[in-house]
Design a protein around this motif. Structure first.
Motif, PDB file in Angstrom:
ATOM      1  N   GLY A  88     -39.700 -46.368  43.015  1.00 32.22           N
ATOM      2  CA  GLY A  88     -40.783 -45.493  43.445  1.00 32.22           C
ATOM      3  C   GLY A  88     -40.296 -44.562  44.528  1.00 32.22           C
ATOM      4  O   GLY A  88     -39.110 -44.522  44.854  1.00 32.22           O
ATOM      5  N   PRO A  89     -41.207 -43.817  45.121  1.00 33.93           N
ATOM      6  CA  PRO A  89     -40.821 -42.862  46.158  1.00 33.93           C
ATOM      7  C   PRO A  89     -40.500 -43.545  47.481  1.00 33.93           C
ATOM      8  O   PRO A  89     -40.902 -44.679  47.725  1.00 33.93           O
ATOM      9  CB  PRO A  89     -42.068 -41.990  46.307  1.00 33.93           C
ATOM     10  N   PHE A 125     -46.517 -35.243  47.599  1.00 32.11           N
ATOM     11  CA  PHE A 125     -45.192 -35.622  47.118  1.00 32.11           C
ATOM     12  C   PHE A 125     -44.289 -34.397  47.023  1.00 32.11           C
ATOM     13  O   PHE A 125     -44.736 -33.332  46.597  1.00 32.11           O
ATOM     14  CB  PHE A 125     -45.275 -36.244  45.715  1.00 32.11           C
ATOM     15  N   VAL A 126     -43.036 -34.578  47.436  1.00 31.12           N
ATOM     16  CA  VAL A 126     -41.995 -33.576  47.230  1.00 31.12           C
ATOM     17  C   VAL A 126     -40.786 -34.286  46.629  1.00 31.12           C
ATOM     18  O   VAL A 126     -40.689 -35.514  46.666  1.00 31.12           O
ATOM     19  CB  VAL A 126     -41.583 -32.862  48.545  1.00 31.12           C
ATOM     20  N   LEU A 127     -39.870 -33.497  46.096  1.00 32.42           N
ATOM     21  CA  LEU A 127     -38.583 -34.017  45.636  1.00 32.42           C
ATOM     22  C   LEU A 127     -37.509 -33.472  46.552  1.00 32.42           C
ATOM     23  O   LEU A 127     -37.492 -32.271  46.852  1.00 32.42           O
ATOM     24  CB  LEU A 127     -38.302 -33.577  44.197  1.00 32.42           C
ATOM     25  N   ASP A 128     -36.597 -34.341  47.005  1.00 35.56           N
ATOM     26  CA  ASP A 128     -35.497 -33.835  47.826  1.00 35.56           C
ATOM     27  C   ASP A 128     -34.590 -32.976  46.953  1.00 35.56           C
ATOM     28  O   ASP A 128     -34.776 -32.913  45.727  1.00 35.56           O
ATOM     29  CB  ASP A 128     -34.791 -34.971  48.581  1.00 35.56           C
ATOM     30  N   PRO A 129     -33.632 -32.255  47.524  1.00 35.81           N
ATOM     31  CA  PRO A 129     -32.807 -31.332  46.732  1.00 35.81           C
ATOM     32  C   PRO A 129     -32.031 -31.975  45.575  1.00 35.81           C
ATOM     33  O   PRO A 129     -31.615 -31.279  44.659  1.00 35.81           O
ATOM     34  CB  PRO A 129     -31.849 -30.738  47.767  1.00 35.81           C
ATOM     35  N   GLU A 130     -31.862 -33.292  45.593  1.00 31.20           N
ATOM     36  CA  GLU A 130     -31.190 -33.968  44.475  1.00 31.20           C
ATOM     37  C   GLU A 130     -32.173 -34.689  43.567  1.00 31.20           C
ATOM     38  O   GLU A 130     -31.778 -35.388  42.647  1.00 31.20           O
ATOM     39  CB  GLU A 130     -30.116 -34.918  45.003  1.00 31.20           C
TER      40      GLU A 130
END
Length: 141
Positions: A88-89, A125-130
């Protein structure tokens, strides 16, 4: 549901004492990911573990010498890494979800789910650069 989920919890007297220590992300680009977590969330490198095969950067909040850490783990041999789906996150408590969301996106995060109100909290929610999912949470009082 699995049988394991229905099994009774172990007795406290037989359980070892534990505390949460860290989460470790295996990263493709150590410098870029360090910069992102520094800029987006104000984390700093508290310790560097530099070995012939790997480098680990232990990130914490400024001034914290102990407690929960985010570790960025990088393989020197350049092996391919990919973010999987069996987790999960990473949950991050923030004072202002909307501001943290906008700031993280300006620093390179990908928008994943815009801020909304949930039961007793505000979440985004965000996604990191990877591509790792980060959950931003602010508890309502």
């Amino acid at each position: 549901m699995s049988e394991t989920a229905n099994a009774p919890a172990p007795q406290a007297a037989t359980s070892p004492s534990v505390r949460f220590g860290f989460v470790k992300f295996v990263v493709r680009d150590l410098a870029a990911m360090r910069g992102f977590y520094e800029r987006a969330f104000g984390l700093v490198v508290a310790q560097t573990i530099d070995l012939p095969e790997i480098v680990e950067l232990v990130l914490r909040r400024p001034g914290e010498e102990a407690g929960f850490s985010l570790i960025l783990y990088w393989n020197r041999d350049g092996r391919e890494t990919a973010v999987g789906s069996a987790h999960g996150p990473l949950g991050l408590y923030v004072r202002d979800v909307d501001a943290a969301y906008a700031h993280a996106v300006r620093q390179g995060a990908a928008p994943h789910r815009e801020p909304w109100d949930a039961d007793g909290m505000r979440v985004a929610f965000v996604l990191d650069p990877e591509g790792r999912e980060l959950e931003l949470i602010s508890m309502r009082r």
